[in-house]
Write a protein that holds these residues in place. Structure first.
Motif, mmCIF file in Angstrom:
data_model
loop_
_atom_site.group_PDB
_atom_site.id
_atom_site.type_symbol
_atom_site.label_atom_id
_atom_site.label_comp_id
_atom_site.label_asym_id
_atom_site.label_seq_id
_atom_site.Cartn_x
_atom_site.Cartn_y
_atom_site.Cartn_z
ATOM 1 N N ARG A 1 3.782 17.647 5.037
ATOM 2 C CA ARG A 1 2.927 18.603 5.738
ATOM 3 C C ARG A 1 2.322 19.598 4.745
ATOM 4 O O ARG A 1 3.037 20.270 3.998
ATOM 5 C CB ARG A 1 3.725 19.375 6.775
ATOM 6 C CG ARG A 1 2.849 20.132 7.790
ATOM 7 C CD ARG A 1 2.039 19.184 8.676
ATOM 8 N NE ARG A 1 2.867 18.150 9.263
ATOM 9 C CZ ARG A 1 3.541 18.287 10.400
ATOM 10 N NH1 ARG A 1 3.500 19.415 11.055
ATOM 11 N NH2 ARG A 1 4.263 17.280 10.869
ATOM 12 N N TYR B 1 0.087 22.821 4.889
ATOM 13 C CA TYR B 1 -0.469 23.839 5.777
ATOM 14 C C TYR B 1 -1.748 24.409 5.155
ATOM 15 O O TYR B 1 -1.809 24.680 3.953
ATOM 16 C CB TYR B 1 0.564 24.945 6.022
ATOM 17 C CG TYR B 1 1.701 24.488 6.896
ATOM 18 C CD1 TYR B 1 1.639 24.640 8.277
ATOM 19 C CD2 TYR B 1 2.820 23.870 6.349
ATOM 20 C CE1 TYR B 1 2.682 24.201 9.091
ATOM 21 C CE2 TYR B 1 3.866 23.429 7.154
ATOM 22 C CZ TYR B 1 3.784 23.597 8.519
ATOM 23 O OH TYR B 1 4.815 23.155 9.324
ATOM 24 N N ILE C 1 6.152 29.300 5.956
ATOM 25 C CA ILE C 1 6.444 27.876 5.749
ATOM 26 C C ILE C 1 7.827 27.701 5.133
ATOM 27 O O ILE C 1 8.616 26.839 5.547
ATOM 28 C CB ILE C 1 5.359 27.241 4.842
ATOM 29 C CG1 ILE C 1 3.975 27.317 5.514
ATOM 30 C CG2 ILE C 1 5.704 25.805 4.500
ATOM 31 C CD1 ILE C 1 2.831 27.060 4.557
ATOM 32 N N ASN D 1 10.595 28.731 7.846
ATOM 33 C CA ASN D 1 10.589 28.212 9.220
ATOM 34 C C ASN D 1 10.305 26.724 9.334
ATOM 35 O O ASN D 1 10.112 26.222 10.449
ATOM 36 C CB ASN D 1 9.555 28.997 10.044
ATOM 37 C CG ASN D 1 9.890 30.470 10.146
ATOM 38 O OD1 ASN D 1 10.744 30.879 10.927
ATOM 39 N ND2 ASN D 1 9.213 31.292 9.350
ATOM 40 N N THR D 2 10.246 25.990 8.212
ATOM 41 C CA THR D 2 10.011 24.541 8.285
ATOM 42 C C THR D 2 11.010 23.810 7.392
ATOM 43 O O THR D 2 11.611 24.409 6.508
ATOM 44 C CB THR D 2 8.579 24.183 7.816
ATOM 45 O OG1 THR D 2 8.475 24.362 6.402
ATOM 46 C CG2 THR D 2 7.540 25.030 8.520
ATOM 47 N N ARG D 3 11.164 22.492 7.621
ATOM 48 C CA ARG D 3 12.090 21.684 6.812
ATOM 49 C C ARG D 3 11.488 20.317 6.497
ATOM 50 O O ARG D 3 12.162 19.298 6.530
ATOM 51 C CB ARG D 3 13.438 21.490 7.543
ATOM 52 C CG ARG D 3 14.235 22.746 7.793
ATOM 53 C CD ARG D 3 14.466 23.595 6.556
ATOM 54 N NE ARG D 3 15.062 22.834 5.459
ATOM 55 C CZ ARG D 3 15.152 23.322 4.220
ATOM 56 N NH1 ARG D 3 14.658 24.503 3.924
ATOM 57 N NH2 ARG D 3 15.718 22.587 3.277
ATOM 58 N N HIS D 4 10.219 20.241 6.182
ATOM 59 C CA HIS D 4 9.572 18.966 5.867
ATOM 60 C C HIS D 4 10.096 18.401 4.546
ATOM 61 O O HIS D 4 10.531 19.141 3.665
ATOM 62 C CB HIS D 4 8.060 19.154 5.781
ATOM 63 C CG HIS D 4 7.454 19.833 6.963
ATOM 64 N ND1 HIS D 4 7.361 19.222 8.192
ATOM 65 C CD2 HIS D 4 6.929 21.082 7.123
ATOM 66 C CE1 HIS D 4 6.786 20.053 9.043
ATOM 67 N NE2 HIS D 4 6.528 21.184 8.428
ATOM 68 N N VAL E 1 6.214 19.576 1.340
ATOM 69 C CA VAL E 1 5.508 20.660 2.026
ATOM 70 C C VAL E 1 4.632 21.403 1.022
ATOM 71 O O VAL E 1 4.967 21.522 -0.159
ATOM 72 C CB VAL E 1 6.508 21.626 2.713
ATOM 73 C CG1 VAL E 1 7.411 22.303 1.697
ATOM 74 C CG2 VAL E 1 5.787 22.651 3.574
#
Length: 555
Positions: free
Chosen positions: A4, A6, A63, A66-69, A72
């Protein structure tokens, strides 16, 4: 793979997304409007409220927390990483509307499967619009920002983040950089990256005082992020496995211009009778040669077609031997209702000392710098006009403009902030003007500065390394504190109608108003309407007036 990237947005425009690219609104907690069709950086663990000074860092922090891709990254809305086969290590301008998100996404999983760091191309460092003037990161930062900030940051890294100090010193004093606006990393190194960047910046925040700074210079955290990003990447690049890096391409996404129609009122003017201020005669200086004679006549025809004061206009033509007697006679015969004076400046050597670094600009451009010596001494006020222009309103209104005590009136340039930063560094201003249309108080200029040629020469030699836009840069340096900004519609340049990658001082609304209702259409740059490749939406104006001029001549 869960990949991902962003895409940071601060404007509700150019929203593009697919399974790899996800738009995110920065500073959403303090924004007046929440953009539809995208997430914000104001949920969970966030620093959204810092956005005015931290820029896309607020999205980066969100990012991280709050995300764990698996992979990233972060892009800006202006440019995207490009993983297509032929895009590697290239910076490309998207010149047509296309599904570029899918285009950029080609091979992304393949690239990620073999690399942990995926970055934009490595580039040389230089000031804005001066690609030949290579600088170190340190020189470039100090040119545009406060040197003490970078010195303080280096001291902070030395004392509290010593493992990065060696690389920080090297990064500061080399002349290449990773483009920090676009990154993609494997999750473990992304976490390491963010830990380093935010640990340093939060520590820096405790020892820096930004009160009293301009809004732009308060963005010191964003400026220093560019350096910290490069320190981190360079540390891994120099001391780790270079094979872990992949320099992807980068696509710059323009704002596709809306379609502009040629208003019937522009082509069929019925000018009002406007009274003339500042005397009874409008004095206009121009310059052209035989190669430009046809285009000059079209420009003058459009000017005179849009005023009822043609008989009160005195054109002062500065020329050299490249303007033949035949074209001098033709000009006078074409416009018998106006007065013309011709001044042969062939003997003047001033322009020989000045740079000729753009092929589409002729020597004539410098004659505006000597016209104060050539024109009658009793002439107090003057308009200078480039002739790659088409007039759509009465020149009388421009002549009547109140300069409010300033010496020079002009319109903000379509790259004004970029060019001002190039000339003045961190002391840049917002009144850098385009020199194609000028209103000049000659009497005040002579009284204040005396010999204007000396003023221009001093401005040139003291800033010779920074000057790239010839006489325009010289004029902006010479009269930096004596410029009155005029409405943008009086010099509607080409970039108002197309993509503009440069920073400007005018607002989007001012741009739209000027482009929609121009008083003077100025075909800036190389894309002149008579050039086959020109895509200017109002180029037909030139041919309309050309046809009318030829019809008049035939009659």
């Amino acid at each position: 793979m869960d990949i991902r990237i962003y895409v940071y947005h601060h404007a509700d425009a150019n929203i593009n997304k697919n399974r790899y690219f996800e738009p995110i609104q920065g500073g959403r907690s303090i924004a007046d409007t929440k953009f539809a069709g995208m997430i914000g950086d104001d949920t969970g663990d966030n620093i959204s409220a810092r956005n005015r000074d931290w820029g896309e860092l607020t999205a980066l922090y969100w990012i991280w927390k709050n995300t764990r891709h698996d992979y990233v990254g972060l892009n800006t809305e202006k440019s995207y990483l490009n993983f297509s086969e032929h895009g590697r290590q290239q910076i490309s301008l998207l010149n047509k509307q296309m599904d570029f998100i899918d285009f950029c996404s080609q091979n992304i999983e393949e690239r990620c499967s073999h690399h942990r760091f995926l970055t934009a191309p490595i580039t040389k460092i230089h000031p804005p619009s001066a690609a030949s003037d290579i600088q170190t990161f340190y020189e470039n930062y100090c040119f545009e920002h406060d040197q003490q900030d970078l010195d303080l940051l280096l001291t902070l890294i030395k004392n509290e983040f010593a493992a990065y100090y060696e690389t920080a010193l090297i990064t500061a004093h080399i002349d290449t950089r990773f483009h920090d606006e676009n990154i993609l990393m494997k999750r473990d190194v992304f976490d390491e990256y963010c830990t380093f960047v935010f640990s340093v910046l939060f520590a820096f925040e405790k020892v820096i005082d930004t009160s009293g700074r301009s809004p732009y210079q308060k963005k010191v955290f964003r400026f220093l992020y560019a350096f910290l990003s490069n320190v981190f990447l360079m540390k891994h690049f120099m001391h780790g496995n270079k094979e872990a890096f992949f320099q992807a391409g980068e696509i710059i996404v323009p704002k596709f211009a809306k379609q502009y129609s040629i208003n019937a009122a522009i082509c069929n003017p019925e000018p009002a009778k406007n009274p003339i201020a500042y005397g009874s005669t409008i004095h206009i200086a121009i310059s052209f040669d035989d190669n430009y004679a046809e285009h000059a006549l079209v420009a003058l025809y459009s000017l005179l077609s849009n005023t009822q004061n043609g008989s009160h206009i005195h054109f002062h033509v500065l020329h050299d031997q490249r303007l033949s007697p035949a074209n001098i006679h033709r000009t006078q015969q074409t416009f018998p209702g106006s007065k013309f004076s011709f001044y042969d400046v062939s003997a003047d050597s001033f322009s020989n000392f000045l740079p000729h670094n753009r092929q589409h600009i002729s020597r004539n451009t410098y004659y505006r710098l000597i016209m104060h010596e050539v024109l009658p001494a009793e002439l107090k006020r003057l308009i200078y006009v480039d002739l790659d222009t088409i007039f759509c309103d009465d020149i009388t209104l421009l002549w009547n403009m109140d300069l409010k005590g300033k010496i020079l009136g002009g319109c903000m340039d379509e790259g004004g902030i970029t060019h001002s930063r190039k000339l003045f560094g961190r002391n840049y201003n917002t009144n850098y003007i385009n020199a194609g249309i000028l209103v000049i108080d000659l009497a005040a200029a002579r009284e204040k500065y005396g010999n204007l040629k000396f003023l221009y020469l001093e401005s040139f030699v003291k800033n010779i390394k920074s000057i790239t836009l010839q006489d325009q840069d010289i004029i902006n340096i010479a009269f930096r504190d004596d410029i009155q900004i005029l409405p943008l519609r009086w010099n509607a340049g080409g970039r108002l109608y197309s993509h503009n990658e440069q920073d400007v001082a005018y607002t989007d609304q001012e741009q739209d108003d000027a482009a929609t209702n121009p008083a003077i259409v100025h075909f800036t740059g190389e894309a002149k309407p008579w050039v086959a490749s020109c895509e200017h939406p109002l180029k037909e104006l030139y041919f309309i007036y050309q046809a009318r001029l030829r019809e008049q001549a035939g009659g």
